[in-house]
Design a protein around this motif. Sequence first.
Motif, PDB file in Angstrom:
ATOM      1  N   PRO A 181      37.220  -5.577  14.738  1.00 41.58           N
ATOM      2  CA  PRO A 181      37.339  -4.370  14.976  1.00 41.58           C
ATOM      3  C   PRO A 181      37.872  -4.014  16.501  1.00 41.58           C
ATOM      4  N   THR A 182      38.844  -3.024  16.769  1.00 43.45           N
ATOM      5  CA  THR A 182      39.365  -2.416  18.122  1.00 43.45           C
ATOM      6  C   THR A 182      38.973  -1.011  18.038  1.00 43.45           C
ATOM      7  N   LEU A 183      38.181  -0.758  19.318  1.00 42.21           N
ATOM      8  CA  LEU A 183      37.981   0.299  19.897  1.00 42.21           C
ATOM      9  C   LEU A 183      38.861   0.752  20.969  1.00 42.21           C
ATOM     10  N   CYS A 184      39.326   2.128  21.028  1.00 36.79           N
ATOM     11  CA  CYS A 184      40.277   2.209  22.262  1.00 36.79           C
ATOM     12  C   CYS A 184      39.424   3.511  22.967  1.00 36.79           C
ATOM     13  N   LYS A 185      39.489   3.418  24.257  1.00 37.50           N
ATOM     14  CA  LYS A 185      38.722   4.399  25.116  1.00 37.50           C
ATOM     15  C   LYS A 185      39.958   5.134  26.028  1.00 37.50           C
ATOM     16  N   ILE A 186      39.980   6.237  25.805  1.00 34.33           N
ATOM     17  CA  ILE A 186      41.067   7.171  26.380  1.00 34.33           C
ATOM     18  C   ILE A 186      40.419   8.123  27.486  1.00 34.33           C
ATOM     19  N   HIS A 187      40.954   7.731  28.705  1.00 31.10           N
ATOM     20  CA  HIS A 187      40.790   8.686  29.796  1.00 31.10           C
ATOM     21  C   HIS A 187      42.059   8.953  30.367  1.00 31.10           C
ATOM     22  N   GLY A 188      42.212  10.288  30.930  1.00 28.59           N
ATOM     23  CA  GLY A 188      43.594  10.604  31.609  1.00 28.59           C
ATOM     24  C   GLY A 188      44.429  10.404  30.420  1.00 28.59           C
ATOM     25  N   ASP A 189      45.705  10.190  30.717  1.00 28.63           N
ATOM     26  CA  ASP A 189      46.737  10.269  29.866  1.00 28.63           C
ATOM     27  C   ASP A 189      46.888   9.132  28.699  1.00 28.63           C
ATOM     28  N   ALA A 190      47.197   9.352  27.411  1.00 26.14           N
ATOM     29  CA  ALA A 190      47.713   8.349  26.380  1.00 26.14           C
ATOM     30  C   ALA A 190      48.986   8.999  25.802  1.00 26.14           C
ATOM     31  N   LEU A 191      49.998   8.856  26.369  1.00 27.07           N
ATOM     32  CA  LEU A 191      51.365   9.638  26.042  1.00 27.07           C
ATOM     33  C   LEU A 191      52.286   8.868  25.604  1.00 27.07           C
ATOM     34  N   ALA A 192      52.972   9.364  24.808  1.00 30.06           N
ATOM     35  CA  ALA A 192      54.206   8.794  24.353  1.00 30.06           C
ATOM     36  C   ALA A 192      54.059   7.284  23.681  1.00 30.06           C
ATOM     37  N   GLY A 193      54.604   6.220  24.443  1.00 29.72           N
ATOM     38  CA  GLY A 193      54.440   4.847  24.080  1.00 29.72           C
ATOM     39  C   GLY A 193      52.851   4.628  24.223  1.00 29.72           C
ATOM     40  N   GLY A 194      52.076   5.253  24.969  1.00 33.56           N
ATOM     41  CA  GLY A 194      50.725   4.938  25.269  1.00 33.56           C
ATOM     42  C   GLY A 194      50.152   5.658  23.980  1.00 33.56           C
ATOM     43  N   SER A 195      50.502   6.638  23.319  1.00 31.13           N
ATOM     44  CA  SER A 195      49.678   7.082  22.278  1.00 31.13           C
ATOM     45  C   SER A 195      49.996   6.085  21.169  1.00 31.13           C
ATOM     46  N   ASP A 196      51.264   5.528  21.060  1.00 32.67           N
ATOM     47  CA  ASP A 196      51.260   4.490  20.012  1.00 32.67           C
ATOM     48  C   ASP A 196      50.448   3.378  20.076  1.00 32.67           C
ATOM     49  N   ILE A 197      50.259   2.765  21.346  1.00 31.06           N
ATOM     50  CA  ILE A 197      49.195   1.899  21.364  1.00 31.06           C
ATOM     51  C   ILE A 197      47.641   2.319  21.003  1.00 31.06           C
ATOM     52  N   ALA A 198      47.493   3.374  21.596  1.00 23.31           N
ATOM     53  CA  ALA A 198      45.879   3.876  21.113  1.00 23.31           C
ATOM     54  C   ALA A 198      45.935   4.105  19.758  1.00 23.31           C
ATOM     55  N   LEU A 199      46.778   4.617  18.889  1.00 21.65           N
ATOM     56  CA  LEU A 199      46.483   5.094  17.780  1.00 21.65           C
ATOM     57  C   LEU A 199      46.745   3.637  16.849  1.00 21.65           C
ATOM     58  N   CYS A 200      46.974   2.672  17.373  1.00 18.23           N
ATOM     59  CA  CYS A 200      47.142   1.425  16.570  1.00 18.23           C
ATOM     60  C   CYS A 200      45.594   0.819  16.418  1.00 18.23           C
ATOM     61  N   CYS A 201      44.669   1.184  17.351  1.00 18.73           N
ATOM     62  CA  CYS A 201      43.339   0.883  17.280  1.00 18.73           C
ATOM     63  C   CYS A 201      42.598   1.529  15.995  1.00 18.73           C
ATOM     64  N   ASP A 202      41.471   0.817  15.746  1.00 12.58           N
ATOM     65  CA  ASP A 202      40.855   1.141  14.510  1.00 12.58           C
ATOM     66  C   ASP A 202      39.866   2.462  14.667  1.00 12.58           C
ATOM     67  N   ILE A 203      39.463   2.613  15.721  1.00 14.59           N
ATOM     68  CA  ILE A 203      38.726   3.712  16.290  1.00 14.59           C
ATOM     69  C   ILE A 203      38.873   4.352  17.902  1.00 14.59           C
ATOM     70  N   ILE A 204      39.057   5.577  18.184  1.00  9.80           N
ATOM     71  CA  ILE A 204      39.318   6.200  19.334  1.00  9.80           C
ATOM     72  C   ILE A 204      38.490   6.998  19.810  1.00  9.80           C
TER      73      ILE A 204
END
Length: 343
Positions: free
Chosen positions: A159-182
């Motif tokens: 399992p992959t968990l993503c922890k977002i602080h600040g910005d997750a924009l453009a290609g950064g959102s691509d990376i984050a949304l590939c994780c199982d849980i955010i």
Amino acid sequence: MSVFLTKLPFYAKLSNLSNKNNITSVPSKYLSRLLLLTISTQSNINHHQYKTFSTINYEVNNRLAYITLNRPEVLNSINDLMPKELSECVEKANNDPSVHVIILSGAGKAFCSGYDLTYYAQTKTNNAVQEMPWDPIKDYKFMKKNTEYFMSLFYSLKPTLCKIHGDALAGGSDIALCCDIILMANEARIGYMPARVWGCPTTAMWIYRLGIEKAKRMLLTGDKITGIEAEKLGLVLKSVSQEELNTEVEKLAQRMATIPINQLVMQKLMINQALDNMGLRTTQMFATIFDGIARHSPEGLAFKRRAENLGWKVAVKERDLGTYDWTADASIEIKNEHNDNKS
């Protein structure tokens, strides 16, 4: 089970199987059971610091692998090396019998601000735009590789968990949304602004997380939204205060880490196959080709010229505010009282 063993070829490294003769003496029909039992009961709680990558920091502690995007001086913007190193870290975690869960985060003030536009948009010589006439398949091969690197998080057996602080924009959102849980901080922001011009999200995970109408709401505006709104839309599991974010992520990860690895793998494979059967790979093929078209269309080339001549910050501001007509390649004045809310 054969998939699991193929992805995790580390049985020769396990302490109780370190003798090669022990492995060869075990009947083959019992070998997979023995390996899975050993893996699932492994409980290495020691802290490990691995070699430092150029763009990623990788650590293991108490059954958790921590993958941290590590270009804080540029808000962890994506360069040519980061996607590959990200994938290598995911593979390392999958090959480590002590790791049950992977946590992805960003160093410094943001998770990831997207691709490094100083290089990709503002610089005249790079891989983002070809000389005309352009070869769409050459572009597709380049971007498909990055998409596959990002999707290593989705196809990771663990399992992959993503922890977002600040910005997750453009290609950064691509990376984050590939994780199982955010999990996301309340004031953090996520969005794919290149949907307005010069891009298409190659991983296409917006549609699979949000559904038709809400995905259109995001990609037909290119808006950025906060963690609070992202939770309401169903884009992320939970939005909490910045102060609570680390605790919430650790609590969830530790809860998962008490489950045997083979159980985690089976549940994730079972769920993921539903998206594959819905045509995920086909959707990504079109999205990646469209991303190349968006960068080589007349409007995309106008954006690139604007970034080269005036700097990417000016071009991005005009893109996000809607104050430039990319088809006419000229400034426009839009009298809209809501414009300020989109900055």
